[in-house]
Design a protein around this motif. Structure first.
Motif, PDB file in Angstrom:
ATOM      1  N   ASN A  59       3.461  -2.863   6.481  1.00 55.84           N
ATOM      2  CA  ASN A  59       2.485  -1.792   6.610  1.00 55.84           C
ATOM      3  C   ASN A  59       2.906  -0.549   5.837  1.00 55.84           C
ATOM      4  O   ASN A  59       2.059   0.234   5.404  1.00 55.84           O
ATOM      5  CB  ASN A  59       2.261  -1.468   8.085  1.00 55.84           C
ATOM      6  CG  ASN A  59       1.222  -2.380   8.702  1.00 55.84           C
ATOM      7  OD1 ASN A  59       0.035  -2.230   8.456  1.00 55.84           O
ATOM      8  ND2 ASN A  59       1.679  -3.347   9.477  1.00 55.84           N
ATOM      9  N   ALA A  60       4.198  -0.359   5.653  1.00 57.93           N
ATOM     10  CA  ALA A  60       4.649   0.727   4.782  1.00 57.93           C
ATOM     11  C   ALA A  60       4.136   0.507   3.365  1.00 57.93           C
ATOM     12  O   ALA A  60       3.709   1.445   2.683  1.00 57.93           O
ATOM     13  CB  ALA A  60       6.179   0.812   4.788  1.00 57.93           C
ATOM     14  N   SER A  61       4.140  -0.748   2.909  1.00 59.00           N
ATOM     15  CA  SER A  61       3.646  -1.051   1.570  1.00 59.00           C
ATOM     16  C   SER A  61       2.147  -0.784   1.436  1.00 59.00           C
ATOM     17  O   SER A  61       1.655  -0.527   0.329  1.00 59.00           O
ATOM     18  CB  SER A  61       3.934  -2.513   1.219  1.00 59.00           C
ATOM     19  OG  SER A  61       5.325  -2.748   1.119  1.00 59.00           O
ATOM     20  N   LEU A  62       1.409  -0.858   2.531  1.00 58.33           N
ATOM     21  CA  LEU A  62      -0.038  -0.629   2.483  1.00 58.33           C
ATOM     22  C   LEU A  62      -0.407   0.843   2.406  1.00 58.33           C
ATOM     23  O   LEU A  62      -1.533   1.180   2.032  1.00 58.33           O
ATOM     24  CB  LEU A  62      -0.712  -1.227   3.721  1.00 58.33           C
ATOM     25  CG  LEU A  62      -0.766  -2.737   3.868  1.00 58.33           C
ATOM     26  CD1 LEU A  62      -1.593  -3.109   5.095  1.00 58.33           C
ATOM     27  CD2 LEU A  62      -1.353  -3.391   2.630  1.00 58.33           C
ATOM     28  N   LEU A  63       0.508   1.737   2.775  1.00 59.65           N
ATOM     29  CA  LEU A  63       0.146   3.149   2.911  1.00 59.65           C
ATOM     30  C   LEU A  63      -0.410   3.744   1.624  1.00 59.65           C
ATOM     31  O   LEU A  63      -1.356   4.531   1.649  1.00 59.65           O
ATOM     32  CB  LEU A  63       1.363   3.954   3.370  1.00 59.65           C
ATOM     33  CG  LEU A  63       1.625   3.989   4.871  1.00 59.65           C
ATOM     34  CD1 LEU A  63       2.931   4.701   5.163  1.00 59.65           C
ATOM     35  CD2 LEU A  63       0.483   4.661   5.613  1.00 59.65           C
ATOM     36  N   ARG A  64       0.172   3.383   0.494  1.00 53.27           N
ATOM     37  CA  ARG A  64      -0.304   3.905  -0.790  1.00 53.27           C
ATOM     38  C   ARG A  64      -1.799   3.609  -0.972  1.00 53.27           C
ATOM     39  O   ARG A  64      -2.561   4.441  -1.463  1.00 53.27           O
ATOM     40  CB  ARG A  64       0.488   3.266  -1.923  1.00 53.27           C
ATOM     41  CG  ARG A  64       0.064   3.705  -3.311  1.00 53.27           C
ATOM     42  CD  ARG A  64       0.618   2.746  -4.363  1.00 53.27           C
ATOM     43  NE  ARG A  64       2.060   2.672  -4.377  1.00 53.27           N
ATOM     44  CZ  ARG A  64       2.851   3.473  -5.087  1.00 53.27           C
ATOM     45  NH1 ARG A  64       2.320   4.433  -5.805  1.00 53.27           N
ATOM     46  NH2 ARG A  64       4.149   3.314  -5.057  1.00 53.27           N
ATOM     47  N   TYR A  65      -2.234   2.442  -0.538  1.00 51.34           N
ATOM     48  CA  TYR A  65      -3.617   2.018  -0.767  1.00 51.34           C
ATOM     49  C   TYR A  65      -4.561   2.610   0.273  1.00 51.34           C
ATOM     50  O   TYR A  65      -5.738   2.837  -0.012  1.00 51.34           O
ATOM     51  CB  TYR A  65      -3.679   0.491  -0.792  1.00 51.34           C
ATOM     52  CG  TYR A  65      -2.745  -0.033  -1.849  1.00 51.34           C
ATOM     53  CD1 TYR A  65      -3.114  -0.035  -3.188  1.00 51.34           C
ATOM     54  CD2 TYR A  65      -1.453  -0.436  -1.525  1.00 51.34           C
ATOM     55  CE1 TYR A  65      -2.233  -0.462  -4.174  1.00 51.34           C
ATOM     56  CE2 TYR A  65      -0.574  -0.867  -2.500  1.00 51.34           C
ATOM     57  CZ  TYR A  65      -0.963  -0.866  -3.822  1.00 51.34           C
ATOM     58  OH  TYR A  65      -0.093  -1.272  -4.800  1.00 51.34           O
ATOM     59  N   LEU A  66      -4.043   2.896   1.457  1.00 51.95           N
ATOM     60  CA  LEU A  66      -4.856   3.595   2.447  1.00 51.95           C
ATOM     61  C   LEU A  66      -5.141   5.016   2.001  1.00 51.95           C
ATOM     62  O   LEU A  66      -6.206   5.570   2.283  1.00 51.95           O
ATOM     63  CB  LEU A  66      -4.141   3.617   3.806  1.00 51.95           C
ATOM     64  CG  LEU A  66      -3.929   2.269   4.497  1.00 51.95           C
ATOM     65  CD1 LEU A  66      -3.148   2.460   5.781  1.00 51.95           C
ATOM     66  CD2 LEU A  66      -5.252   1.589   4.772  1.00 51.95           C
ATOM     67  N   ALA A  67      -4.201   5.615   1.301  1.00 52.58           N
ATOM     68  CA  ALA A  67      -4.351   7.009   0.892  1.00 52.58           C
ATOM     69  C   ALA A  67      -5.185   7.166  -0.366  1.00 52.58           C
ATOM     70  O   ALA A  67      -5.918   8.140  -0.521  1.00 52.58           O
ATOM     71  CB  ALA A  67      -2.970   7.631   0.665  1.00 52.58           C
ATOM     72  N   GLN A  68      -5.105   6.203  -1.277  1.00 52.07           N
ATOM     73  CA  GLN A  68      -5.673   6.404  -2.602  1.00 52.07           C
ATOM     74  C   GLN A  68      -7.061   5.822  -2.793  1.00 52.07           C
ATOM     75  O   GLN A  68      -7.749   6.166  -3.740  1.00 52.07           O
ATOM     76  CB  GLN A  68      -4.750   5.777  -3.653  1.00 52.07           C
ATOM     77  CG  GLN A  68      -3.453   6.529  -3.853  1.00 52.07           C
ATOM     78  CD  GLN A  68      -2.648   5.941  -4.989  1.00 52.07           C
ATOM     79  OE1 GLN A  68      -2.807   4.782  -5.343  1.00 52.07           O
ATOM     80  NE2 GLN A  68      -1.779   6.740  -5.566  1.00 52.07           N
ATOM     81  N   HIS A  69      -7.494   4.942  -1.914  1.00 49.96           N
ATOM     82  CA  HIS A  69      -8.706   4.202  -2.202  1.00 49.96           C
ATOM     83  C   HIS A  69      -9.675   4.260  -1.024  1.00 49.96           C
ATOM     84  O   HIS A  69      -9.289   4.496   0.117  1.00 49.96           O
ATOM     85  CB  HIS A  69      -8.368   2.735  -2.507  1.00 49.96           C
ATOM     86  CG  HIS A  69      -7.461   2.566  -3.677  1.00 49.96           C
ATOM     87  ND1 HIS A  69      -7.899   2.644  -4.971  1.00 49.96           N
ATOM     88  CD2 HIS A  69      -6.128   2.334  -3.748  1.00 49.96           C
ATOM     89  CE1 HIS A  69      -6.880   2.461  -5.787  1.00 49.96           C
ATOM     90  NE2 HIS A  69      -5.800   2.270  -5.071  1.00 49.96           N
TER      91      HIS A  69
END
Length: 465
Positions: A235-245
């Motif tokens: 879920n740490a790896s997903l954070l970038r995509y939750l924020a940017q898209h």
């Protein structure tokens, strides 16, 4: 440099299943220092367990080395899932059980149905509820002393600052403890009498307090250094995509490492199949995410062998042409083909380069199968260690022309995710690059032969959910 001129920075404690890492990262996302060590499982004692004391002493010593490099204002733990610690006021009441350990004689009839938890029945201790039931039944006196059941990131936060908390990404990681639709504890927690042992919930980015005085003294870090609640590594790896898209837009993130985990945004949970190791994880915002996974890093290592030599495209083309197939599975834990014994059909690989080529082809086909089974759509972003493989992304892109593939240039999405928990308004470091397809003659037919060998007569995405 004087203390008041030092950059503000964060320490990310990243404990993966195979390796542990400490990274010192400044407010701009620049890595100032990094140290790694194996994450050992100890075989002695009551049962196979994690070397928490070895990790703790390494953490203290490494933080001492980091202390003079920056003004460390926070520490955040990021760890693998399916792991918990039972603690009283003084520390562990039992060693932290390894989720790959056998759990003989456990009565786990209280397990909730898949329809409630979207957590498939998994081998060994991969369902955390089974671990807890086994510990409770096998060591009743020690279990009775438990004050808190802490998910693994929150155990490290508790050791650092003394505050106990729970957090949804680790609770929602195929544990049987969590209902992803309601974002509440499952019926298992009440049925087993564990609810009173579960500490208050906190978001992954919440500050639980500051370092214990003895920890600050042992590390040289400021006593005002905050300790964040922490997060499950995928879920740490997903954070970038939750924020940017746009979170409502279909897209897929493939987190790679010991585990290959495909997370498909915009896919309904109703199509998940328990028998295929499909599940719903919970992201840091408390939202369910349809996922599927297999132990790709472990299986790649098994196929590639002890001497790892990257292959050429000629090696891949030769294996495809001669029909050498690796059929699952080559790890004993989890995945859509759990319980099958892996084998190689056709002429075996001749050398280290061909073994690397076969391991790459195998992981590409397994990933492609998982993405089909999930009905994953939209852009496909690859994070983690497999971005170092020059052929994995291009071959996957060749098989999936409907999904644009990109590689993150951050080999550790988990570390970036930990950074984002602290600097929530910052722009995540790094970027991504598009990965074009690499045409290999016969690759589509090779995939079809692989499907036929596994009785997968058509792509999973075309089957009814």
């Amino acid at each position: 440099m004087s203390d008041d001129m030092q950059p503000d920075a964060l320490i990310v404690l990243d404990i993966g299943k195979t390796n542990a890492k400490l990274a010192l990262i400044d407010a701009g996302g620049r890595v100032l220092a990094e140290q790694r060590r194996p994450n050992a499982v100890l075989g002695g004692g009551l049962y196979p367990h994690h070397d928490t004391e070895g990790l703790w002493q390494w953490l203290l010593a490494t933080c001492r080395g980091f202390a003079g490099l920056a003004d460390v204002s926070a520490i955040v733990p990021v760890t693998h899932g399916a792991t918990a610690a039972l603690v009283d006021r003084d520390g562990l009441v039992l060693p932290v059980l390894d989720y790959e350990a056998r759990l003989p004689g456990v009565d786990y009839t209280a397990r909730p149905p898949f329809a409630e938890t979207c957590s498939p029945s998994l081998p060994a201790g991969l369902n955390l509820g089974r671990q807890l039931a086994w510990l409770q039944q096998s060591f009743p006196n020690e279990f009775a002393r438990t004050r808190h059941i802490l998910m693994y990131p929150q155990y490290w936060a508790w050791r650092l600052c003394g505050a106990a908390s729970g957090e949804a990404t680790s609770l929602g990681c195929h544990t049987d403890l969590w209902n992803p639709r309601t974002q509440q504890y499952s019926s298992l927690v009440e049925r087993m009498g564990w609810r009173k042992l579960m500490p208050p919930l906190a978001p992954a980015w919440a500050s639980l307090g500051t370092l214990r005085a003895e920890v600050a003294d042992a590390t040289g870090l400021p006593r005002g250094c905050q300790v964040l609640s922490g997060i499950h590594d995928s879920n740490a790896s997903l954070l970038r995509y939750l924020a940017q898209h746009d979170r409502s837009a279909p897209r897929t993130v493939l987190s790679t490492g010991t585990w290959m985990i495909a997370a498909a945004f915009g896919v309904a949970l109703d199509g998940l199949r328990e028998d295929a190791d499909m599940l719903a994880n919970t992201n840091a915002l408390g939202q369910p995410v349809a996922c599927m996974r297999f132990m790709g890093g472990r299986e790649f290592a098994e196929l590639a062998g002890a001497v790892v030599e990257p292959c050429t495209i000629d090696d891949i083309e030769r294996l495809v042409r001669q029909g050498t197939l690796a059929l699952p599975c080559f790890a004993a834990t989890g995945g859509p083909f759990a319980g099958r014994s892996g084998c190689i059909e056709g002429p075996p690989p001749r050398d280290a380069r061909e073994r690397y080529a076969l391991a790459t082809l195998y992981c590409v086909l397994m990933t492609d199968h998982c993405l089909d089974a999930l009905c994953a759509t939209g852009p496909l972003a690859v994070e983690g260690s497999f971005t170092a493989n020059p052929w994995f992304g291009p071959l996957l892109a060749s098989l999936r022309p409907h999904q644009p593939v990109s590689y993150s240039d951050d080999a550790s999405g988990t570390t970036c995710g930990g950074w984002m928990l602290r600097y929530r308004d910052g722009v995540p470091p790094g970027s991504s690059r598009a990965i074009g397809p690499r045409a290999v003659a016969g690759l589509t037919a090779y995939r079809q032969r692989w499907h036929q060998a596994l009785d997968l007569t058509e792509p999973a995405a075309s089957l009814p959910a």
